[in-house]
Scaffold this motif. Structure first.
Motif, PDB file in Angstrom:
ATOM      1  N   VAL A 335    -112.564 -70.943 -93.896  1.00 33.08           N
ATOM      2  CA  VAL A 335    -111.415 -71.339 -94.891  1.00 33.08           C
ATOM      3  C   VAL A 335    -111.902 -72.478 -95.779  1.00 33.08           C
ATOM      4  O   VAL A 335    -112.691 -73.298 -95.615  1.00 33.08           O
ATOM      5  CB  VAL A 335    -110.517 -71.978 -93.841  1.00 33.08           C
ATOM      6  N   GLU A 336    -111.433 -72.595 -97.016  1.00 33.89           N
ATOM      7  CA  GLU A 336    -111.679 -73.303 -97.979  1.00 33.89           C
ATOM      8  C   GLU A 336    -110.301 -73.985 -98.739  1.00 33.89           C
ATOM      9  O   GLU A 336    -109.148 -73.396 -98.769  1.00 33.89           O
ATOM     10  CB  GLU A 336    -112.223 -72.382 -99.317  1.00 33.89           C
ATOM     11  N   THR A 337    -110.477 -75.158 -98.785  1.00 29.96           N
ATOM     12  CA  THR A 337    -109.370 -76.121 -99.161  1.00 29.96           C
ATOM     13  C   THR A 337    -110.045 -76.863-100.383  1.00 29.96           C
ATOM     14  O   THR A 337    -110.931 -77.240-100.579  1.00 29.96           O
ATOM     15  CB  THR A 337    -108.865 -76.913 -98.049  1.00 29.96           C
ATOM     16  N   LYS A 338    -109.143 -77.150-101.182  1.00 28.76           N
ATOM     17  CA  LYS A 338    -109.240 -78.072-102.398  1.00 28.76           C
ATOM     18  C   LYS A 338    -108.127 -78.836-102.825  1.00 28.76           C
ATOM     19  O   LYS A 338    -106.940 -78.156-103.046  1.00 28.76           O
ATOM     20  CB  LYS A 338    -109.776 -77.257-103.781  1.00 28.76           C
ATOM     21  N   LYS A 339    -108.052 -80.137-103.261  1.00 32.18           N
ATOM     22  CA  LYS A 339    -106.913 -81.021-103.520  1.00 32.18           C
ATOM     23  C   LYS A 339    -105.580 -80.394-102.654  1.00 32.18           C
ATOM     24  O   LYS A 339    -104.450 -80.049-103.369  1.00 32.18           O
ATOM     25  CB  LYS A 339    -106.510 -80.737-105.066  1.00 32.18           C
ATOM     26  N   THR A 340    -105.736 -80.488-101.480  1.00 25.58           N
ATOM     27  CA  THR A 340    -104.730 -80.147-100.522  1.00 25.58           C
ATOM     28  C   THR A 340    -104.436 -80.974 -99.328  1.00 25.58           C
ATOM     29  O   THR A 340    -105.618 -81.747 -98.894  1.00 25.58           O
ATOM     30  CB  THR A 340    -105.234 -78.475-100.063  1.00 25.58           C
ATOM     31  N   VAL A 341    -103.217 -81.091 -99.061  1.00 23.76           N
ATOM     32  CA  VAL A 341    -103.107 -81.910 -97.867  1.00 23.76           C
ATOM     33  C   VAL A 341    -102.396 -81.052 -96.542  1.00 23.76           C
ATOM     34  O   VAL A 341    -101.616 -80.101 -96.948  1.00 23.76           O
ATOM     35  CB  VAL A 341    -101.838 -83.008 -98.159  1.00 23.76           C
ATOM     36  N   ILE A 342    -103.060 -80.973 -95.483  1.00 24.29           N
ATOM     37  CA  ILE A 342    -102.770 -80.185 -94.429  1.00 24.29           C
ATOM     38  C   ILE A 342    -101.941 -81.095 -93.410  1.00 24.29           C
ATOM     39  O   ILE A 342    -102.519 -82.061 -92.938  1.00 24.29           O
ATOM     40  CB  ILE A 342    -103.898 -79.608 -93.825  1.00 24.29           C
ATOM     41  N   GLY A 343    -100.728 -80.986 -93.136  1.00 25.26           N
ATOM     42  CA  GLY A 343     -99.856 -82.011 -92.465  1.00 25.26           C
ATOM     43  C   GLY A 343    -100.282 -81.966 -90.986  1.00 25.26           C
ATOM     44  O   GLY A 343    -101.021 -81.015 -90.438  1.00 25.26           O
ATOM     45  N   HIS A 350    -108.178 -68.991 -90.390  1.00 29.76           N
ATOM     46  CA  HIS A 350    -109.147 -67.858 -90.740  1.00 29.76           C
ATOM     47  C   HIS A 350    -109.053 -67.590 -92.198  1.00 29.76           C
ATOM     48  O   HIS A 350    -108.010 -67.160 -92.486  1.00 29.76           O
ATOM     49  CB  HIS A 350    -108.919 -66.364 -89.740  1.00 29.76           C
ATOM     50  N   LEU A 351    -110.380 -67.323 -92.771  1.00 29.48           N
ATOM     51  CA  LEU A 351    -110.523 -66.715 -93.925  1.00 29.48           C
ATOM     52  C   LEU A 351    -109.404 -66.795 -95.021  1.00 29.48           C
ATOM     53  O   LEU A 351    -108.978 -66.052 -95.732  1.00 29.48           O
ATOM     54  CB  LEU A 351    -110.539 -65.039 -93.583  1.00 29.48           C
ATOM     55  N   SER A 352    -109.211 -67.920 -95.200  1.00 29.49           N
ATOM     56  CA  SER A 352    -108.113 -68.488 -96.251  1.00 29.49           C
ATOM     57  C   SER A 352    -108.718 -69.349 -97.452  1.00 29.49           C
ATOM     58  O   SER A 352    -109.506 -70.042 -97.154  1.00 29.49           O
ATOM     59  CB  SER A 352    -106.900 -68.937 -95.508  1.00 29.49           C
ATOM     60  N   TYR A 353    -107.977 -69.295 -98.602  1.00 28.44           N
ATOM     61  CA  TYR A 353    -108.143 -70.412 -99.484  1.00 28.44           C
ATOM     62  C   TYR A 353    -106.908 -70.838 -99.905  1.00 28.44           C
ATOM     63  O   TYR A 353    -105.852 -70.339-100.266  1.00 28.44           O
ATOM     64  CB  TYR A 353    -108.871 -69.803-101.174  1.00 28.44           C
ATOM     65  N   ILE A 354    -106.786 -72.416 -99.504  1.00 29.89           N
ATOM     66  CA  ILE A 354    -105.654 -72.986 -99.906  1.00 29.89           C
ATOM     67  C   ILE A 354    -105.991 -74.216-100.879  1.00 29.89           C
ATOM     68  O   ILE A 354    -106.972 -75.350-100.533  1.00 29.89           O
ATOM     69  CB  ILE A 354    -105.030 -73.669 -98.462  1.00 29.89           C
TER      70      ILE A 354
END
Length: 444
Positions: A335-343, A350-354
């Protein structure tokens, strides 16, 4: 160094060697720091152009490289003659401020003090010559030393402290009558003795702290010794380090209680690791804050992130700058995240880009989900509200909002907002084609 980069800018544990020397000088309480540059002077200055150190440094250029005495003399016009002068070297990066402070104090009434080291391998270094009373009478460079002097094992580290007024007077008397044709700073020792002064000295037992770097091999050796020393220090302070030779601290990291660090972990920049954090093998953490009770599994990369309490990360997760994980959030494998807030309590397993997203509390993001945040020119935001369920392989085309408790069907392309509690399905109708035959391989 066989490099386009000036030697003093080569990094040691994530910091330029010169930066480490400047920090040591500042830690002594120095009124002013003068940096004398020569070869590649402009590149050295440019490195500090945007640094907070730049305003605190008096830059001096030595246009001709005529030896250490000549280099120091270039800075003396800007030095108050009533002050003391501590001479350091940009390629001796592991100096301890405590040792330097003691050396300055030892300077005292004599106006000169030398930091020495007794070493089993003095080759290539200046020897400390003492008389029968044990007083220093001169420092002899190896190229100028005789056989008897070369047998001396006490060496000059190059680190010296002076009365500024006396140093100026002595340097005016130096000459180039030596094997290298240079103005030696060490000639001041014999001059002090000629003036009837006793040369003070301080001997260090920490050879690494006064080790100079002249090539990449020496730099690599210092890197290994420094990394081991740092690992031992954090272990002594309560962090469990599973292998003291396989952790890298490249910057400044603070640790809470009962932290566990597995092998091949790299900590870069400024980090804080909270209580009871477990960091799995082959993990990289850079400029991030990791909240207590968080578990980071193997092969995860975190940069410029804020991780709150009891989060679960990885394995093989990549959290890019601007990522915030709220309490008990979970980021799974690939999983890849960027400039994202996960509550709080939300999951992206799995296998996601957020990217460029706000995910509120207790949302579940299914495998293969992506936020389509970039149209080739501009970035747009995705907002997934609390308790939303994102089906596997959903493409959320930003800007878009998924309402509270809303659901997307697996494989959907979502291009408009979803009201609270509704199911959105955005995919083509399935067709089953009878009597279809797979292509066969053509033969020549």
């Amino acid at each position: 160094m066989y490099s386009d980069l000036p030697k003093v800018l080569h990094p040691l544990a994530g910091q330029a060697m010169l930066t480490r020397v400047i920090e040591a000088a500042e830690a002594t309480g120095a009124d002013k720091i003068h940096v004398v540059t020569g070869f590649q002077s402009e590149m050295v200055r440019n490195h500090y152009q945007d640094s907070p150190y730049n305003d605190r440094i008096h830059w001096v250029e030595q246009t001709e490289q005529l030896g250490t005495g000549h280099a120091v003399s270039q800075a003396l016009p800007a030095v108050d003659p009533d002050n003391q002068v501590l001479v350091l070297y940009g390629d001796v990066p592991l100096l301890e401020a405590e040792t330097l402070t003691k050396l300055v104090a030892a300077c005292g009434d004599s106006g000169i003090a030398v930091l020495t080291l007794d070493t089993a391998n003095p080759a290539g270094l200046g020897r400390i010559v003492r008389n029968n009373k044990g007083d220093i009478t001169e420092i002899v460079e190896e190229k100028d030393a005789n056989i008897e002097q070369k047998a001396i094992t006490e060496i000059n580290t190059g680190i010296m402290a002076f009365s500024a007024a006396k140093l100026k007077a002595w340097l005016e008397k130096t000459n180039t009558n030596n094997a290298q044709g240079e103005y030696y700073l060490t000639d001041t020792v014999a001059m002090a003795c000629a003036d009837g002064l006793k040369v003070s000295s301080l001997t260090t037992e920490d050879e690494d702290s006064v080790q100079g770097v002249n090539n990449r091999l020496q730099l690599a050796e210092l890197e290994r010794r420094l990394q081991r020393k740092q690992a031992e220090q954090i272990a002594s302070n309560g962090t469990t380090v599973l292998n003291l030779d396989r952790v890298e601290i490249r910057g400044h990291t603070t640790f809470g209680k009962d932290v566990v660090i597995d092998i091949n972990v790299i900590l870069e920049g400024d980090n804080h690791i909270g209580d009871r954090v477990r960091i799995g093998p082959n993990t990289v953490i850079k400029n991030s804050r990791i909240g207590s009770d968080t578990c980071i599994e193997a092969f995860s990369h975190l940069e410029d992130c804020e991780i709150q309490l009891a989060c679960q990360i990885g394995p093989y997760a990549r959290l890019r700058p601007g990522t915030v994980l709220c309490d008990k959030a979970k980021i799974g494998n690939f999983v890849e995240t960027k400039k994202t807030v996960i509550g709080k309590g939300s999951k992206v397993n799995h296998l996601s880009y957020i990217g460029d997203a706000q995910v509120d509390e207790a949302a579940n993001v299914g495998a293969g989900t992506i936020t389509c945040n970039y149209d080739g020119v501009n970035k747009y935001k995705t907002h997934i509200k609390s308790n939303a369920f994102i089906g596997s392989n959903t493409a959320l085309v930003a800007p878009v909002t998924v309402g509270m408790g809303a659901t997307t069907g697996a494989g959907s392309v979502i291009t408009s907002d979803i009201p609270d509690g509704q199911l959105a399905i955005g995919r083509g109708k399935q067709r089953n084609i009878p009597n279809w035959k797979r292509p066969t391989k053509k033969t020549d």
